[in-house]
Design a protein around this motif. Sequence first.
Motif, PDB file in Angstrom:
ATOM      1  N   LEU A 149     -16.710 -25.053 -17.516  1.00 26.75           N
ATOM      2  CA  LEU A 149     -17.399 -23.857 -17.026  1.00 26.75           C
ATOM      3  C   LEU A 149     -18.893 -24.093 -16.864  1.00 26.75           C
ATOM      4  O   LEU A 149     -19.539 -23.444 -16.032  1.00 26.75           O
ATOM      5  CB  LEU A 149     -17.124 -22.680 -17.959  1.00 26.75           C
ATOM      6  N   THR A 150     -19.453 -25.014 -17.613  1.00 23.43           N
ATOM      7  CA  THR A 150     -20.847 -25.403 -17.381  1.00 23.43           C
ATOM      8  C   THR A 150     -21.015 -26.017 -16.000  1.00 23.43           C
ATOM      9  O   THR A 150     -21.982 -25.736 -15.283  1.00 23.43           O
ATOM     10  CB  THR A 150     -21.315 -26.388 -18.473  1.00 23.43           C
ATOM     11  N   THR A 153     -20.692 -23.215 -13.445  1.00 20.56           N
ATOM     12  CA  THR A 153     -21.931 -22.435 -13.365  1.00 20.56           C
ATOM     13  C   THR A 153     -22.955 -23.123 -12.483  1.00 20.56           C
ATOM     14  O   THR A 153     -23.676 -22.480 -11.705  1.00 20.56           O
ATOM     15  CB  THR A 153     -22.512 -22.211 -14.773  1.00 20.56           C
ATOM     16  N   TRP A 187     -16.376 -15.683 -18.144  1.00 20.37           N
ATOM     17  CA  TRP A 187     -17.411 -16.367 -17.355  1.00 20.37           C
ATOM     18  C   TRP A 187     -17.768 -15.553 -16.121  1.00 20.37           C
ATOM     19  O   TRP A 187     -18.948 -15.378 -15.810  1.00 20.37           O
ATOM     20  CB  TRP A 187     -16.891 -17.749 -16.973  1.00 20.37           C
ATOM     21  N   LEU A 191     -21.663 -13.857 -15.053  1.00 17.25           N
ATOM     22  CA  LEU A 191     -22.335 -14.723 -14.083  1.00 17.25           C
ATOM     23  C   LEU A 191     -23.737 -14.240 -13.714  1.00 17.25           C
ATOM     24  O   LEU A 191     -24.598 -15.045 -13.391  1.00 17.25           O
ATOM     25  CB  LEU A 191     -21.488 -14.844 -12.813  1.00 17.25           C
ATOM     26  N   ARG A 200     -20.388 -17.596  -3.624  1.00 17.86           N
ATOM     27  CA  ARG A 200     -19.650 -17.160  -4.817  1.00 17.86           C
ATOM     28  C   ARG A 200     -18.522 -16.194  -4.485  1.00 17.86           C
ATOM     29  O   ARG A 200     -17.403 -16.321  -5.008  1.00 17.86           O
ATOM     30  CB  ARG A 200     -20.595 -16.517  -5.824  1.00 17.86           C
TER      31      ARG A 200
END
Length: 216
Positions: A149-150, A153, A187, A191, A200
């Motif tokens: 998830l890093t 992001t 997540w 955001l 996105r």
Amino acid sequence: MTPALDALAAEIGAEAASTRHHGRPGLPARAKAAWADRVAREVGPHDLAACAAHLVAHRHPTVRQVGLALLARPEVDAAQAERLAGQLADDPDWEVREWVVEPLVAHTVRGGSGWLARWVQEDGGRRRAAVVATRQLVRRRAIDCATALTVATAVVDDPTPYVAASVGTFLLADGIVLRCPDAFHEWVKNLGPCPADSPRSRHLAAVARRHPWTAT
């Protein structure tokens, strides 16, 4: 070693020229893996790293792909594999760019993923390779959900078409959501504001089409 290695490279090129793959001259993945096996047998473990370095610098794209397959082997130092693969991350041949991921994934599975944090902060081919590798690694449980998830992001708002094409349906829907559904849901909620030029919304819509629960 070099004359014999050049002879092997010439054989690889000749076979690629006589075989169709994705509508053009080239070899399927299993044939390239078989060539990597043959080269590894003939040069031996002590010369394998030097052999891989020679092949990834070759003018023929299929030979470069075989070189990348050799970089994935445990006899090659992970730092050398990262350095040599990185030189091909923006290769003009798209199949070479795809094979760049192979040594990175293989060495990460054996332990250590420091390259991932570095590459996802770069531009172009390296960032895209980080996206593609993350999907493989999270599915194989070689990295945890937080690490995946890093990466997500870092790339979810990247407007670069080459990077964005691998995020929604590939990294998110076919990788992170399958392994980390609850973490993915949190997540998304955290955001923050979406930049005006961000893809996105397209990414999240692609995920919702595959996994409707994520739209709730």
